[in-house]
Design an enzyme around this catalytic site. Structure first.
Site, PDB file in Angstrom:
ATOM      1  CG  MET A 165      -1.639  -1.100   1.330  1.00  0.00           C
ATOM      2  SD  MET A 165      -3.342  -1.150   2.234  1.00  0.00           S
ATOM      3  CE  MET A 165      -3.005  -0.957   3.470  1.00  0.00           C
TER       4      MET A 165
ATOM      5  CG  LEU B 100       7.344   1.783  -0.484  1.00  0.00           C
ATOM      6  CD1 LEU B 100       8.322   1.211  -1.897  1.00  0.00           C
ATOM      7  CD2 LEU B 100       5.661   0.241  -0.603  1.00  0.00           C
TER       8      LEU B 100
ATOM      9  N   GLY C 172      10.996  -2.873   5.664  1.00  0.00           N
ATOM     10  CA  GLY C 172      10.285  -3.957   5.953  1.00  0.00           C
ATOM     11  C   GLY C 172       9.538  -4.441   4.482  1.00  0.00           C
ATOM     12  CG  HIS C 173       6.288  -1.979   2.264  1.00  0.00           C
ATOM     13  ND1 HIS C 173       6.604  -0.651   2.954  1.00  0.00           N
ATOM     14  CD2 HIS C 173       5.577  -2.461   2.155  1.00  0.00           C
ATOM     15  CE1 HIS C 173       5.987  -0.386   3.286  1.00  0.00           C
ATOM     16  NE2 HIS C 173       4.588  -2.064   3.142  1.00  0.00           N
TER      17      HIS C 173
ATOM     18  CD  GLN D   3      -6.140  -4.045   2.931  1.00  0.00           C
ATOM     19  OE1 GLN D   3      -5.816  -4.445   1.255  1.00  0.00           O
ATOM     20  NE2 GLN D   3      -5.276  -3.903   3.615  1.00  0.00           N
TER      21      GLN D   3
ATOM     22  N   GLY E 121       4.556 -10.180   3.761  1.00  0.00           N
ATOM     23  CA  GLY E 121       5.673 -10.596   5.538  1.00  0.00           C
ATOM     24  C   GLY E 121       4.079 -11.384   6.333  1.00  0.00           C
ATOM     25  CD  GLU E 122       8.270 -15.665   9.014  1.00  0.00           C
ATOM     26  OE1 GLU E 122       8.420 -15.620   9.381  1.00  0.00           O
ATOM     27  OE2 GLU E 122       8.149 -16.885   8.255  1.00  0.00           O
TER      28      GLU E 122
ATOM     29  CD  GLN F  66      -2.130  -8.975   4.381  1.00  0.00           C
ATOM     30  OE1 GLN F  66      -2.742  -8.134   4.773  1.00  0.00           O
ATOM     31  NE2 GLN F  66      -1.076  -8.837   3.913  1.00  0.00           N
TER      32      GLN F  66
ATOM     33  NE  ARG G 268      -2.842   1.849   9.439  1.00  0.00           N
ATOM     34  CZ  ARG G 268      -3.452   0.889   8.595  1.00  0.00           C
ATOM     35  NH1 ARG G 268      -2.379  -0.462   8.990  1.00  0.00           N
ATOM     36  NH2 ARG G 268      -3.941   1.295   7.890  1.00  0.00           N
TER      37      ARG G 268
HETATM   38  P1  AMP Z   1       1.525  -2.902   3.238  1.00  0.00           P
HETATM   39  O1  AMP Z   1       1.955  -1.844   2.548  1.00  0.00           O
HETATM   40  O2  AMP Z   1       1.398  -2.397   5.061  1.00  0.00           O
HETATM   41  O3  AMP Z   1       0.090  -3.331   3.325  1.00  0.00           O
HETATM   42  O4  AMP Z   1       2.161  -4.125   3.238  1.00  0.00           O
HETATM   43  C1  AMP Z   1       2.924  -4.879   2.473  1.00  0.00           C
HETATM   44  C2  AMP Z   1       3.827  -6.226   1.931  1.00  0.00           C
HETATM   45  O5  AMP Z   1       4.523  -6.021   3.324  1.00  0.00           O
HETATM   46  C3  AMP Z   1       2.950  -6.833   3.295  1.00  0.00           C
HETATM   47  O6  AMP Z   1       3.259  -8.567   2.904  1.00  0.00           O
HETATM   48  C4  AMP Z   1       3.090  -6.960   4.886  1.00  0.00           C
HETATM   49  O7  AMP Z   1       3.335  -7.951   5.296  1.00  0.00           O
HETATM   50  C5  AMP Z   1       4.813  -6.888   4.882  1.00  0.00           C
HETATM   51  N1  AMP Z   1       5.403  -6.124   5.350  1.00  0.00           N
HETATM   52  C6  AMP Z   1       4.600  -4.823   6.031  1.00  0.00           C
HETATM   53  N2  AMP Z   1       6.120  -4.756   7.296  1.00  0.00           N
HETATM   54  C7  AMP Z   1       6.269  -5.631   7.096  1.00  0.00           C
HETATM   55  C8  AMP Z   1       8.159  -5.709   8.457  1.00  0.00           C
HETATM   56  N3  AMP Z   1       8.190  -4.670   9.060  1.00  0.00           N
HETATM   57  N4  AMP Z   1       8.649  -6.597   7.744  1.00  0.00           N
HETATM   58  C9  AMP Z   1       8.640  -7.229   6.692  1.00  0.00           C
HETATM   59  N5  AMP Z   1       7.716  -7.329   5.748  1.00  0.00           N
HETATM   60  C10 AMP Z   1       6.699  -5.742   5.770  1.00  0.00           C
END
Ligand code: AMP
Length: 279
Positions: free
Chosen positions: A30, A33, A36-37, A61, A147-148, A153, A187
């Site tokens: 989303m 970035l 993690g992303h 969502q 991501g775990e 999810q 967030r």
């Molecule tokens: P989001 O943009 O929050 O929807 O996340 C997109 C992807 O990034 C999802 O697969 C999340 O699980 C992953 N993600 C978010 N935060 C982290 C993190 N700290 N470490 C690894 N993956 C992450």
């Protein structure tokens, strides 16, 4: 890096790569970035010839009282990060491209969505499952990486891709954390300085109790104490702090099967989630 906003353009890139016999990873996000992303993009680069990132803040969502309107959107910054990471294509559709008028279909996954985050965020997993199904069918990648950090999810996505015979390998990647243990999240910018100082204790409490449980501490007592620790350290409301089976998410009363500790709690108006494996 090419940037496309329509499914037609996305498919034209994908079919050109397919003609050349190349393999493709998709990393749905989303935006806004962080490292993690970007770690997911790195996994994509290792596992396939081409990496597509998507950025789409998915209205489906978000509940009406959640932060869809104010969710951080920083596309220009995101583009620079993706270029630096060597991502090949960004798919960044607008809401009308993703959900055409009269769109009436949603994906509902049973079983895994009657606990944990599903209870405090009704409709959330339907929204995620629907948009991820669409992204997978739009891009038809070989691999999609998640991501775990969002472990429930990840399981939901594995479940429906299997159930719907979507020909993709779903890969989970480890949670990337700040030095103090806080799991990176778009967030986290909502946290004021006081909340930011409390936030890492979610990870330290989970780690401590995961280790106690591995070493034979009584599970019920440990979970109760962990919840108490979180209250004492300043978390406002704990949605859950539970030991669950890593595959089915059923509650565990022993460690006979692989298990994880899961927590979701509030600091002011910000909800944090985290999870880790208990060996
Ligand atoms: P989001 O943009 O929050 O929807 O996340 C997109 C992807 O990034 C999802 O697969 C999340 O699980 C992953 N993600 C978010 N935060 C982290 C993190 N700290 N470490 C690894 N993956 C992450």
């Amino acid at each position: 890096m090419d940037i496309v906003r329509t499914v037609v353009e996305l498919r034209s890139h994908v079919s050109a790569w397919r003609k050349d016999g190349l393999t493709i990873s998709l990393v749905p996000t989303m935006g806004s970035l962080h490292a993690g992303h970007l770690s997911l993009m790195k996994v994509g680069k290792e596992k396939s010839d081409k990496v597509i990132a998507s950025i789409f803040v998915n209205p489906l969502q978000f509940a009406p009282d959640e932060d869809f309107e104010t969710y951080p959107r920083e596309e220009n910054c995101d583009i620079l990060k993706l270029v630096e990471e060597g991502v090949d294509l960004l798919f960044a559709p607008n809401v009308n491209e993703m959900y055409r008028q009269n769109s009436k279909t949603t994906i509902n996954v049973g079983g895994l969505t009657d606990c944990l985050c599903a209870l405090s965020r009704p409709g959330f997993f339907d929204g995620v499952a629907t948009v991820v199904t669409k992204l997978l069918l739009q891009a038809l990648p070989d691999i999609a990486i998640f991501g775990e950090k969002d472990y429930q999810q990840l399981l939901v996505i594995k479940r429906f891709t299997t159930d719907l015979d979507i020909p993709v390998e779903i890969v989970g990647a480890p949670t990337i954390r700040e030095k103090d243990g806080l799991a990176l999240s778009s967030r986290n910018i909502y946290l004021d300085p006081k909340s930011r100082s409390i936030a890492p204790s979610m990870f330290s409490i989970l780690s401590q109790h995961a280790s106690n449980i591995s070493n034979g501490s009584d599970i019920k007592k440990s979970l109760k104490l962990a919840r108490q620790n979180m209250h004492d350290l300043g978390f406002d409301k704990i949605d859950y702090l539970d030991l669950r089976n890593s595959q089915t998410l059923e509650t565990c009363s022993d460690l006979k099967r692989p298990s994880r500790l899961f927590a979701a709690a509030w600091l002011g108006s910000t909800r944090l989630i985290d999870n880790l494996t208990v060996t």
